[in-house]
Design a protein around this motif. Sequence first.
Motif, mmCIF file in Angstrom:
data_model
loop_
_atom_site.group_PDB
_atom_site.id
_atom_site.type_symbol
_atom_site.label_atom_id
_atom_site.label_comp_id
_atom_site.label_asym_id
_atom_site.label_seq_id
_atom_site.Cartn_x
_atom_site.Cartn_y
_atom_site.Cartn_z
ATOM 1 N N ILE A 47 4.295 1.204 11.272
ATOM 2 C CA ILE A 47 5.266 2.285 11.097
ATOM 3 C C ILE A 47 6.212 1.872 9.975
ATOM 4 C CG2 ILE A 47 7.062 3.673 12.198
ATOM 5 C CD1 ILE A 47 5.766 2.705 14.906
ATOM 6 N N ALA A 48 6.403 2.754 8.995
ATOM 7 C CA ALA A 48 7.310 2.492 7.871
ATOM 8 C C ALA A 48 8.497 3.446 7.978
ATOM 9 C CB ALA A 48 6.576 2.693 6.545
ATOM 10 N N GLN A 49 9.694 2.875 8.083
ATOM 11 C CA GLN A 49 10.919 3.667 8.204
ATOM 12 C C GLN A 49 11.939 3.208 7.170
ATOM 13 O OE1 GLN A 49 11.183 2.586 12.524
ATOM 14 N NE2 GLN A 49 11.817 4.729 12.744
ATOM 15 N N ASP A 50 12.995 4.003 7.038
ATOM 16 C CA ASP A 50 14.063 3.728 6.073
ATOM 17 C C ASP A 50 13.448 3.575 4.679
ATOM 18 O OD1 ASP A 50 16.581 3.357 5.054
ATOM 19 O OD2 ASP A 50 16.860 1.340 5.875
ATOM 20 N N LEU A 51 12.805 4.644 4.242
ATOM 21 C CA LEU A 51 12.066 4.647 2.984
ATOM 22 C C LEU A 51 12.994 4.776 1.781
ATOM 23 C CD1 LEU A 51 9.113 7.034 3.950
ATOM 24 C CD2 LEU A 51 9.283 4.556 4.249
ATOM 25 N N TYR A 52 12.563 4.205 0.664
ATOM 26 C CA TYR A 52 13.271 4.324 -0.607
ATOM 27 C C TYR A 52 12.209 4.469 -1.708
ATOM 28 C CZ TYR A 52 11.955 -0.592 -0.895
ATOM 29 O OH TYR A 52 11.239 -1.764 -0.896
ATOM 30 N N PRO A 53 12.517 5.220 -2.783
ATOM 31 C CA PRO A 53 11.528 5.419 -3.844
ATOM 32 C C PRO A 53 11.203 4.116 -4.577
ATOM 33 C CG PRO A 53 13.350 6.969 -4.065
ATOM 34 C CD PRO A 53 13.746 5.968 -3.026
ATOM 35 N N GLU A 54 9.930 3.800 -4.661
ATOM 36 C CA GLU A 54 9.434 2.682 -5.479
ATOM 37 C C GLU A 54 7.931 2.827 -5.592
ATOM 38 O OE1 GLU A 54 9.057 -2.174 -5.752
ATOM 39 O OE2 GLU A 54 10.571 -1.335 -4.427
ATOM 40 N N ARG A 55 7.427 2.772 -6.803
ATOM 41 C CA ARG A 55 5.993 2.927 -7.025
ATOM 42 C C ARG A 55 5.423 1.671 -7.652
ATOM 43 N NH1 ARG A 55 2.358 6.350 -6.398
ATOM 44 N NH2 ARG A 55 3.692 8.147 -6.064
ATOM 45 N N LEU A 56 4.293 1.227 -7.122
ATOM 46 C CA LEU A 56 3.510 0.147 -7.710
ATOM 47 C C LEU A 56 2.191 0.724 -8.197
ATOM 48 C CD1 LEU A 56 3.892 -2.800 -5.147
ATOM 49 C CD2 LEU A 56 4.990 -2.574 -7.371
ATOM 50 N N GLN A 57 1.641 0.141 -9.236
ATOM 51 C CA GLN A 57 0.323 0.545 -9.724
ATOM 52 C C GLN A 57 -0.732 0.110 -8.714
ATOM 53 O OE1 GLN A 57 -0.361 2.334 -12.513
ATOM 54 N NE2 GLN A 57 -2.490 2.369 -11.888
ATOM 55 N N GLY A 58 -1.552 1.028 -8.271
ATOM 56 C CA GLY A 58 -2.604 0.716 -7.314
ATOM 57 C C GLY A 58 -3.966 0.733 -7.974
ATOM 58 N N GLU B 280 0.827 -1.209 0.000
ATOM 59 C CA GLU B 280 0.000 0.000 0.000
ATOM 60 C C GLU B 280 0.862 1.260 0.000
ATOM 61 O OE1 GLU B 280 -3.191 0.570 -0.355
ATOM 62 O OE2 GLU B 280 -3.899 -1.497 -0.323
ATOM 63 N N LEU B 281 1.966 1.231 0.726
ATOM 64 C CA LEU B 281 2.890 2.365 0.756
ATOM 65 C C LEU B 281 3.428 2.652 -0.645
ATOM 66 C CD1 LEU B 281 4.457 4.338 2.635
ATOM 67 C CD2 LEU B 281 6.200 2.554 2.839
ATOM 68 N N LYS B 282 3.810 1.617 -1.354
ATOM 69 C CA LYS B 282 4.330 1.778 -2.714
ATOM 70 C C LYS B 282 3.248 2.270 -3.669
ATOM 71 C CE LYS B 282 7.832 -1.807 -2.090
ATOM 72 N NZ LYS B 282 8.247 -3.179 -2.457
ATOM 73 N N GLU B 283 2.026 1.768 -3.509
ATOM 74 C CA GLU B 283 0.934 2.172 -4.392
ATOM 75 C C GLU B 283 0.496 3.611 -4.149
ATOM 76 O OE1 GLU B 283 -1.122 -2.286 -4.722
ATOM 77 O OE2 GLU B 283 -2.223 -0.656 -3.762
ATOM 78 N N GLU B 284 0.377 4.008 -2.891
ATOM 79 C CA GLU B 284 -0.209 5.306 -2.571
ATOM 80 C C GLU B 284 0.808 6.418 -2.381
ATOM 81 O OE1 GLU B 284 -3.188 5.241 0.470
ATOM 82 O OE2 GLU B 284 -4.211 3.509 -0.408
ATOM 83 N N VAL B 285 2.009 6.097 -1.905
ATOM 84 C CA VAL B 285 2.975 7.136 -1.566
ATOM 85 C C VAL B 285 4.178 7.138 -2.512
ATOM 86 C CG1 VAL B 285 4.381 8.088 0.332
ATOM 87 C CG2 VAL B 285 2.244 6.917 0.838
ATOM 88 N N GLY B 286 4.442 6.020 -3.169
ATOM 89 C CA GLY B 286 5.590 5.949 -4.076
ATOM 90 C C GLY B 286 6.898 5.639 -3.363
#
Length: 185
Positions: free
Chosen positions: A126-137, A93-99
């Motif tokens: 809690i999501a930490q140590d984020l890196y850019p990645e986007r999934l189609q939601g 969900e993080l990848k789909e909605e936030v990238g």
Amino acid sequence: MPTKPEILKRETVMRSRLFRADQVHLRFSNGEERHYEKLVGGGSGAVLIVPVLDDNTFLLVKEYAVGLEDYHLACPKGAIDQGENILDAANRELKEEVGYGARKLTFLKKVHLSPSYMEHGINIVIAQDLYPERLQGDEPEPIEVHQLPVADLADFCLRADVCEGRSIAALFLVREWLAKPENLL
């Protein structure tokens, strides 16, 4: 501790694509009987993610909420797919909605919005140590991502476009969790 009421009868009184309502006939330990209606949960559950960009910044999404018939700012959230665990669902969900994806995901707590008549709960992650990645939601339009300085949390939550109780609770819980030195990156 009180004795839980005895369930005498349970019957589904309404069903839609998203909801099921049951009538529950209860007998309390003192002999009193009551009929209650409750919304019953379905599926595999749901996750609400608090993305921590750095120790001082949360990420939120602005999206349309049909219940409000307006846009609002909240934490990203979504359903847990069949066969998925809480942390995998949160990262998807993080990848789909936030990238972003997260290298560190921590389950914090399951909360309920209105337990007196709703079975539905949501798992705060809690999501930490984020890196850019986007999934189609499955969102019908692009979602705006907003940064929230942790220091501005109290004033931010007083804004008219910040009204989703689960997100407000999650943000405050995570702020307190991050205040403990062992939880910082």
